[in-house]
Design a protein around this motif. Structure first.
Motif, PDB file in Angstrom:
ATOM      1  N   GLY A   1       8.102   8.500   7.815  1.00 55.47           N
ATOM      2  CA  GLY A   1       9.445   8.028   8.692  1.00 55.47           C
ATOM      3  C   GLY A   1       8.715   8.819  10.206  1.00 55.47           C
ATOM      4  N   LEU A   2       8.366  10.111  10.094  1.00 51.43           N
ATOM      5  CA  LEU A   2       8.068  10.820  11.460  1.00 51.43           C
ATOM      6  C   LEU A   2       6.865   9.863  12.219  1.00 51.43           C
ATOM      7  CD1 LEU A   2       7.808  14.482  10.273  1.00 51.43           C
ATOM      8  CD2 LEU A   2       9.725  13.419  11.847  1.00 51.43           C
TER       9      LEU A   2
ATOM     10  N   TYR B   1      -5.550   5.582   5.856  1.00 51.57           N
ATOM     11  CA  TYR B   1      -4.962   5.521   4.605  1.00 51.57           C
ATOM     12  C   TYR B   1      -5.997   5.743   3.315  1.00 51.57           C
ATOM     13  CZ  TYR B   1      -2.505   3.443   0.473  1.00 51.57           C
ATOM     14  OH  TYR B   1      -2.079   3.183  -0.810  1.00 51.57           O
ATOM     15  N   VAL B   2      -7.129   5.263   3.609  1.00 55.26           N
ATOM     16  CA  VAL B   2      -8.599   5.172   2.793  1.00 55.26           C
ATOM     17  C   VAL B   2      -9.161   6.499   2.646  1.00 55.26           C
ATOM     18  CG1 VAL B   2     -10.695   4.354   2.437  1.00 55.26           C
ATOM     19  CG2 VAL B   2      -8.584   2.623   2.583  1.00 55.26           C
TER      20      VAL B   2
ATOM     21  N   LEU C   1       0.822  -1.162   0.098  1.00 52.45           N
ATOM     22  CA  LEU C   1      -0.017   0.050  -0.019  1.00 52.45           C
ATOM     23  C   LEU C   1       0.982   1.261  -0.100  1.00 52.45           C
ATOM     24  CD1 LEU C   1      -2.904  -0.666   2.567  1.00 52.45           C
ATOM     25  CD2 LEU C   1      -3.057  -0.527   0.038  1.00 52.45           C
ATOM     26  N   GLN C   2       1.882   1.273   0.555  1.00 50.29           N
ATOM     27  CA  GLN C   2       2.882   2.233   0.757  1.00 50.29           C
ATOM     28  C   GLN C   2       3.531   2.433  -0.471  1.00 50.29           C
ATOM     29  OE1 GLN C   2       6.438   2.186   3.340  1.00 50.29           O
ATOM     30  NE2 GLN C   2       5.872   4.207   4.017  1.00 50.29           N
TER      31      GLN C   2
ATOM     32  N   ALA D   1      -0.185   8.025   8.202  1.00 48.89           N
ATOM     33  CA  ALA D   1      -0.708   6.844   8.299  1.00 48.89           C
ATOM     34  C   ALA D   1      -0.404   5.353   8.023  1.00 48.89           C
ATOM     35  CB  ALA D   1      -2.262   6.968   7.549  1.00 48.89           C
ATOM     36  N   CYS D   2       0.764   5.796   6.850  1.00 46.96           N
ATOM     37  CA  CYS D   2       1.252   4.664   6.154  1.00 46.96           C
ATOM     38  C   CYS D   2       2.400   4.144   6.993  1.00 46.96           C
ATOM     39  CB  CYS D   2       2.283   4.961   4.633  1.00 46.96           C
ATOM     40  SG  CYS D   2       0.840   4.603   3.514  1.00 46.96           S
ATOM     41  N   ALA D   3       3.010   5.021   8.002  1.00 42.94           N
ATOM     42  CA  ALA D   3       3.966   4.390   9.025  1.00 42.94           C
ATOM     43  C   ALA D   3       3.444   3.012   9.497  1.00 42.94           C
ATOM     44  CB  ALA D   3       4.041   5.479  10.052  1.00 42.94           C
TER      45      ALA D   3
END
Length: 417
Positions: free
Chosen positions: A67-68, A93-94, A28-29, A119-121
């Motif tokens: 990253g954060l 994410y959505v 997804l990322q 969100a991707c983290a």
């Protein structure tokens, strides 16, 4: 050394399904980055961006905030379990991806891309923690390589998906595809993925605990070199991703062939992850990754030489860059598994802390490398060589000056079905 099996769960998932699911969660990322690449120029023009290098921020801002955000999901997952936190990250994410498709100016897009990145983290951190719950040692490296093979399917097709959407509709529909894929994976996880964190391993959430995890990761010599070394290697790769549409598509004149070239490079990289998953149990994660790093430095030196020549062509650049990307297949999964070995009881927090360090440093340096694009391949080539040499110095520090030695016997795995 053995690890207790995860707590019983009413959901059962087979090994192949588990690999596919973890790979697609991480993908997804990649979808949020690579599907954008063919559309960056059109996005920038429609939303009023004027600086040619400013389009890179659509990718760069996303990576920095990925990253954060890495410190947050690991601590939450160590307290509440892996499943609920993973589902929460996918929901964000959505929602944010859907909002990206509705923006009216470039600033709004960058703000929402930062939110999607945050969100991707969890999508980067939690699969590694889940795998660490179930595997250790070289078996963990093998599992991560196998998962990476699935993950690499998306970078292979994502630019082509983005290009296809541009041919049929607006770039805004790229974000719609991201939202649909996230929704499908959330449903799959809800129905099939068991909780892998043992109850007695759950940790309270506190700033001191997070601080201790950061200190532990940055002071554990066996892990430190691998975390910072991989950050350097990733920074050069992020620099390439930030600038590849300008470099390959425009400077080298690939044009509409750019998505196909990118897909071909990713496909070869996926093959190296498959090879790594087959050989790591025999030779060990250290031997494989150390050898790959030495070859990476030699390849980068040759690439830098070619970049300094005034007549470098697309078909000289692509094979060398592809080889460098292939070598990442022997570095990423192995470095990650080695770095997580000292942290069995804090896999979530350690994975978060390591991903935070790796992603923040890599995305910041990668953005600088991308912004250094001057219409040639020279800044990228210099970054690749510098990153490889710096990584080797850090690995030598962690290994006390000794390379290629297999320090751990094959680990124990605990099947989940």
């Amino acid at each position: 050394m053995t690890s207790p099996s995860p707590e019983p769960a009413d959901k059962k998932i087979g090994g192949l399904e588990f690999i596919l699911l973890m790979g697609l969660v991480q993908a997804l990322q990649a979808l949020a980055v690579d599907s954008m690449l063919p559309a960056l120029g059109e996005m920038a023009r429609e939303l009023g961006s004027r600086d040619p290098n400013e389009r890179q921020l659509v990718v760069g801002v996303f990576l920095i905030f990925s990253g954060l955000g890495c410190l947050v999901p690991g601590a939450l997952a160590d307290r509440f379990g892996r499943r609920p936190v993973l589902l929460g990250c996918i929901a964000a994410y959505v929602i944010c991806s859907t909002a990206c498709g509705l923006v009216q100016n470039f600033t709004q897009l960058l703000v929402l891309r930062a939110m999607v990145g945050f969100a991707c983290a969890g999508l980067a951190v939690l699969p590694a923690a889940i795998i660490r719950d179930l595997h250790e040692g070289d078996r963990m490296a093998r599992m991560q390589s196998t998962v990476s093979m699935v993950f690499m399917i998306v970078p292979m097709i994502a630019p082509s998906v983005g290009q296809a959407i541009l041919l049929m509709a607006s770039w805004r529909w790229i974000f719609g595809v991201m939202a649909l894929m996230g929704t499908a994976l959330a449903i799959w996880i809800s129905l099939r993925l068991p909780e892998t964190l043992r109850r007695e391993y759950r940790q309270p959430i506190s700033l001191p605990n997070i601080g201790r995890s950061m200190i532990e990761v940055t002071t554990t010599r066996a892990a430190l070199g691998y975390v910072f070394g991989m950050a350097l290697i990733q920074s050069a790769m992020f620099g390439y991703i930030n600038s590849c549409q300008q470099l390959v598509g425009e400077h080298f004149g690939a044009g509409t062939r750019f998505p196909l070239i990118f897909a071909g490079m990713a496909m070869v990289m996926a093959c190296t992850n498959f090879i790594n998953s087959r050989i790591v149990m025999r030779f060990g994660a250290r031997r494989v990754s150390h050898t790959a790093l030495v070859v990476y430095i030699a390849t980068s030196a040759l690439q830098f030489y070619m970049a300094t020549r005034p007549d470098e062509t697309l078909w000289q650049f692509v094979p060398m860059m592809t080889l460098n990307m292939c070598l990442l297949g022997f570095l990423g999964a192995n470095f990650s598994s080695i770095a997580l070995q000292p942290f069995a009881r804090k896999a979530g927090a350690a994975s978060s802390a390591q991903a935070f360090i790796r992603m923040v440093l890599a995305s910041w340096l990668g953005a600088m490398i991308g912004q250094a694009f001057d219409g040639t391949a020279r800044p990228l080539a210099a970054a690749l060589l510098t990153a490889g040499c710096g990584c080797l110095a850090l690995i030598l520090y962690s290994e006390k000056g000794e390379l290629f030695r297999r320090r751990n016997p094959p680990g124990t795995t605990y099947p989940i079905a």
